[in-house]
Write a protein that holds these residues in place. Structure first.
Motif, PDB file in Angstrom:
ATOM      1  N   UNK A   1       0.848  -1.193   0.000  1.00 34.82           N
ATOM      2  CA  UNK A   1       0.000   0.000   0.000  1.00 34.82           C
ATOM      3  C   UNK A   1       0.879   1.237   0.000  1.00 34.82           C
ATOM      4  N   UNK A   2       0.571   2.210  -0.853  1.00 35.38           N
ATOM      5  CA  UNK A   2       1.294   3.470  -0.872  1.00 35.38           C
ATOM      6  C   UNK A   2       0.463   4.577  -0.249  1.00 35.38           C
ATOM      7  N   UNK A   3       1.144   5.473   0.483  1.00 38.64           N
ATOM      8  CA  UNK A   3       0.477   6.658   1.052  1.00 38.64           C
ATOM      9  C   UNK A   3       1.081   7.870   0.364  1.00 38.64           C
ATOM     10  N   UNK A   4       0.361   8.416  -0.624  1.00 37.86           N
ATOM     11  CA  UNK A   4       0.867   9.537  -1.414  1.00 37.86           C
ATOM     12  C   UNK A   4       0.394  10.852  -0.812  1.00 37.86           C
ATOM     13  N   UNK A   5       1.233  11.888  -0.957  1.00 36.76           N
ATOM     14  CA  UNK A   5       0.895  13.210  -0.437  1.00 36.76           C
ATOM     15  C   UNK A   5      -0.374  13.724  -1.125  1.00 36.76           C
ATOM     16  N   UNK A   6      -1.210  14.431  -0.367  1.00 36.47           N
ATOM     17  CA  UNK A   6      -2.421  15.009  -0.908  1.00 36.47           C
ATOM     18  C   UNK A   6      -2.152  16.365  -1.541  1.00 36.47           C
ATOM     19  N   UNK A   7      -3.190  17.046  -1.981  1.00 36.56           N
ATOM     20  CA  UNK A   7      -3.032  18.381  -2.565  1.00 36.56           C
ATOM     21  C   UNK A   7      -2.333  19.330  -1.592  1.00 36.56           C
ATOM     22  N   UNK A   8      -1.316  20.017  -2.071  1.00 30.82           N
ATOM     23  CA  UNK A   8      -0.542  20.975  -1.276  1.00 30.82           C
ATOM     24  C   UNK A   8       0.052  20.319  -0.034  1.00 30.82           C
TER      25      UNK A   8
END
Length: 610
Positions: free
Chosen positions: A490-497
Motif C-alpha cells: 500500500x502506498x500513502x501519497x501526499x495530498x493536494x498541497x
C-alpha cells in the motif's frame, strides 16, 4: 538423540540424575522452547510426562517437545542463576520473558576540581566521579535533577559548553544556576551547594535542612534579610520534596514490587527507595504465556530483574511465592549481602505496597484498553483494504534527506500490540544519485527483504510505503525479484498541497485509490505507522548529517589527525566554534602550528584573511 515425530520421554528421563540442575526442552527444529530448573532433575522432568492433570499451557508445550538437554549444578540456587542466564540468552517462547533495558540510569557527579556538574548518565560506571542510583527510569532521574536544580543550583551543562562561556546562559537568568562558568560564585560557596546536593541524594536531607536553618538564623541576626529569605525559600522547597519522596524512619535500600495479571497480560510495578528516598517507579509488562498465574510471573520477574544487577536488602512483594527461600538465597549469593522478600507488611510499607498494586492495576487496564483499540484498528484495516484476513504484522518505509545529503531510510514494524521497536531498522543509503528517492527506496527494500528471505525476521502481511506511484512500483519490483509472496503493498501519497489528512491510499495490486473517512480506525492506524516511520527516518538522518558535518570538513585537512581534531572540537565547543575562531585562537591550541591554523581558517573562510 535423533528427533522424530514420536518422542520417547522415558528413555531420557531414566538417565537424568536426581541432583539440582537446569533442563532445556527443544522442539522438532532444535529450538529451545522452555528452560526450567529443578532440585531433582529426574523427578521434575518426569512430572511433565505423567498422565496426571496438567494445565493447558503445559499440555500444549509438552506436545511440541522432541528432545531434552540438561546441565547439572551443585545447588538449586546455582540452578536458578543459570536458568535466568539461559532464559535471557535464548528467549524461549514458554518462559516469562522480560525485555532487558540497555542499562539503568544514574545521576552522575563529575570530578571537576572546582565546579563539578550533576547530570543524567547511563552506561558503564568506570569513569571518574560519583554515581547515585540506579533509578527505575530516565524520567525519575530528570525529575530528581529538576528538584535539585531548584534547591541547589549546581550546574548541569556539559564541560564543553561550560568551558566556552563568556556570559551566563539562560539557566542563570531563571535562577537554576549560579554561573560558575563566568565566576559569578566563589568556589567555596559552590562547593557548599554540591555538598548539600550530595547529602540530599544520600538521603540525608534532614542534615541539610538543619544546616540551612542555622545559616538562615545567622543571616537574620546579621541583618542580611535578602539572604535569609532565600535560605527560607530553599528550606521550604526542600521540606516539600521531603514530604513527597521520603519513607519516614528509613535509611536503607528497599524496593516495593507488585504484580497484577488478567490471565493473558501481566503488569509488574516497581517502586524504588534508596536511603529512604523514593526514586520513582516503573511499570513492566513481561511477555507471559497464557494461563501463567501472578505468583509465577512475579517469581520469574524477580529473578530476571535482579540477578546480575543491583539488589536492595529488602524487597516488599504482594504475592506469596512457592520458592521464597530459594529466591532469597540466589539473590543474596548474586549481590553479596542478605536479601529479604517480605509479603506481610504494615504502616508505611503497606501504604506503598497498596500504591504499587493500584498503579499496576491502572497500568494493566490502560494497556488492555490500548491493545483492544489496536485490535479494532487492525480489523478495520482488513475491511477497508479488502484483505483476506486481519493482518498480523505491518511494516512501513520512509526516506529522509536534506537536498540529497545523508540519506537514511527507515523501517518500522507494528503488530496488534502496537509498535515492535526491537524490529525497527535504519538503512544508510549509499551509491545513488543524491535526491533520488526511488533509488533510495529500492536499496532499502532490497536490503531489508533479502535479510527477511534468509529468515532473520518474519515477513509482514502488509507493506506500507510513504510515497506515491513511483516508490510503490519500486516496492513491487523488489518483492517480485526476491520472489516474496503473500505481502500486500500500500502506498500513502501526499495530498493536494501536501496537507495532512488529504493523503491518497494506493493499492499496488490494482492501482485503485482507497478513500477512508478522516477519523476511521483504519486511517488512524495508517497515519500512526506512517508518522512513526517519518519520525524514525528523520531522527536517523539528523544524526548522520550532524556526524558528517562535525567531522568531514576537518578530516579533509591534511596534517590534522584524529587527536588534533578532537582537541580542536573540545577547545571550541564543537565545529561551529572552530569555524568562528581566528588564526591566533586556533594556533593557541596545543599541537596546532601557525601554518596549520591558517590552513584550517582558510577552509572555512576561503574569501577572508586571517
Amino acid at each position: 538423540m535423533t528427533k522424530t515425530d514420536i518422542f520417547d520421554s522415558s528413555s531420557i528421563v531414566r538417565h537424568l540424575p536426581e541432583t539440582p540442575g537446569v533442563y532445556r526442552m527443544l522442539d522438532g527444529d532444535g529450538t529451545v522452547i522452555y528452560v526450567g530448573k529443578a532440585r531433582r532433575l529426574r523427578r521434575r522432568v518426569a512430572s511433565y510426562f505423567n498422565r496426571g492433570h496438567k494445565d493447558p499451557k503445559t499440555t500444549t508445550m509438552v506436545a511440541q517437545v522432541r528432545d531434552i538437554e540438561f546441565t547439572v549444578t551443585h545447588t538449586e540456587a546455582e540452578a536458578l542463576i543459570l536458568e535466568n542466564t539461559l532464559i535471557k540468552e535464548l528467549s524461549p517462547r514458554y518462559n516469562v520473558l522480560l525485555r532487558d533495558d540497555k542499562s539503568y540510569p544514574y545521576i552522575y557527579l563529575s570530578d571537576h576540581a572546582e565546579f563539578p556538574r550533576l547530570g543524567f548518565y547511563r552506561g558503564s560506571r568506570r569513569r571518574r566521579g560519583r554515581f547515585f542510583g540506579p533509578f527505575p527510569s530516565a524520567t525519575a532521574v530528570r525529575n530528581t535533577l529538576s528538584h535539585l536544580q531548584k534547591v541547589f543550583p549546581v550546574r548541569q551543562c556539559e564541560d564543553t559548553f561550560f568551558q566556552n562561556r563568556s556570559r551566563p546562559c539562560l539557566q542563570y537568568q531563571i535562577k537554576r544556576c549560579t554561573a560558575p562558568c563566568v565566576g559569578f560564585i566563589q568556589p567555596e560557596d559552590y562547593a557548599r551547594d554540591v555538598r548539600h546536593a550530595v547529602k540530599f541524594l544520600e538521603g540525608r536531607s534532614g542534615e541539610v535542612i538543619d544546616e540551612l536553618v542555622r545559616d538562615m538564623e545567622a543571616a537574620s541576626a546579621e541583618l542580611e534579610f535578602e539572604r535569609a529569605a532565600r535560605l527560607r525559600d530553599r528550606i521550604s522547597s526542600l521540606r516539600r520534596i521531603q514530604e513527597r519522596q521520603y519513607m519516614s524512619g528509613e535509611r536503607g535500600d528497599l524496593d516495593v514490587v507488585a504484580c497484577v495479571g488478567d490471565g493473558q497480560t501481566a503488569c509488574v510495578q516497581v517502586f524504588v527507595f534508596r536511603h529512604g528516598q523514593n526514586l520513582g517507579n516503573k511499570a513492566y509488562f513481561p511477555k507471559v504465556p497464557a494461563g501463567t498465574d501472578e505468583a509465577d510471573v512475579l517469581a520469574a520477574f524477580l529473578a530476571r530483574h535482579y540477578l546480575g544487577g543491583k539488589v536492595p536488602r529488602e524487597i516488599v512483594i504482594n504475592q506469596a511465592l512457592r520458592e521464597h527461600r530459594l529466591l532469597e538465597e540466589a539473590l543474596g549469593a548474586a549481590s553479596g549481602h542478605g536479601v529479604s522478600l517480605r509479603t506481610s507488611v504494615r504502616a508505611e510499607r503497606r501504604h506503598w505496597l497498596d500504591m504499587a498494586i493500584n498503579n499496576a492495576r491502572a497500568a494493566l487496564q490502560l494497556r488492555t484498553a490500548s491493545q483492544a483499540g489496536m485490535q479494532q484498528r487492525f480489523e478495520a484495516l482488513q475491511e477497508a483494504l479488502a484483505l483476506e484476513q486481519v493482518p498480523e504484522r505491518l511494516e512501513c518505509f520512509d526516506i529522509s534527506h536534506t537536498g540529497g545529503e545523508a540519506t537514511v531510510a527507515s523501517c518500522v514494524v507494528f503488530n496488534r500490540d502496537g509498535p515492535l521497536k526491537a524490529d525497527y531498522r535504519r538503512f544508510n543509503i549509499e551509491g545513488i544519485t543524491p535526491g533520488d528517492d526511488y533509488a533510495a527506496m529500492r536499496q532499502a527494500l532490497t536490503r531489508r527483504y533479502t535479510r527477511l528471505k534468509r529468515g532473520e525476521a518474519a515477513l509482514p502481511d502488509l507493506l506500507v510505503i510513504d510515497g506515491g506511484e513511483g516508490q510503490l512500483s519500486q516496492a513491487v519490483e523488489v518483492l517480485q525479484e526476491l520472489q516474496v509472496d503473500g505481502v500486500s503493498v500500500l502506498g500513502i501519497a501526499k495530498g493536494p498541497e501536501r496537507k495532512a489528512g488529504l493523503e491518497r491510499l494506493i493499492l499496488a495490486d490494482t492501482g485503485e485509490e482507497v478513500m477512508l473517512p478522516t477519523q476511521s480506525p483504519a486511517r488512524l492506524l495508517l497515519q500512526q505507522i506512517r508518522d512513526e516511520a517519518h519520525r524514525f527516518a528523520i531522527t536517523g538522518h539528523r544524526q548522520r548529517r550532524g556526524k558528517a558535518r562535525r567531522t568531514s570538513t576537518l578530516e579533509e585537512i591534511a596534517g590534522l589527525g584524529p587527536k588534533r581534531r578532537q582537541q580542536l572540537l573540545k577547545q571550541f565547543g564543537g565545529l561551529r566554534g572552530v569555524m568562528a575562531a581566528g588564526v591566533e585562537d586556533l594556533a593557541s591550541v596545543k599541537g596546532i602550528s601557525r601554518g596549520l591554523a591558517q590552513q584550517i581558517y582558510d577552509v572555512f573562510h576561503p574569501d577572508g584573511a586571517g
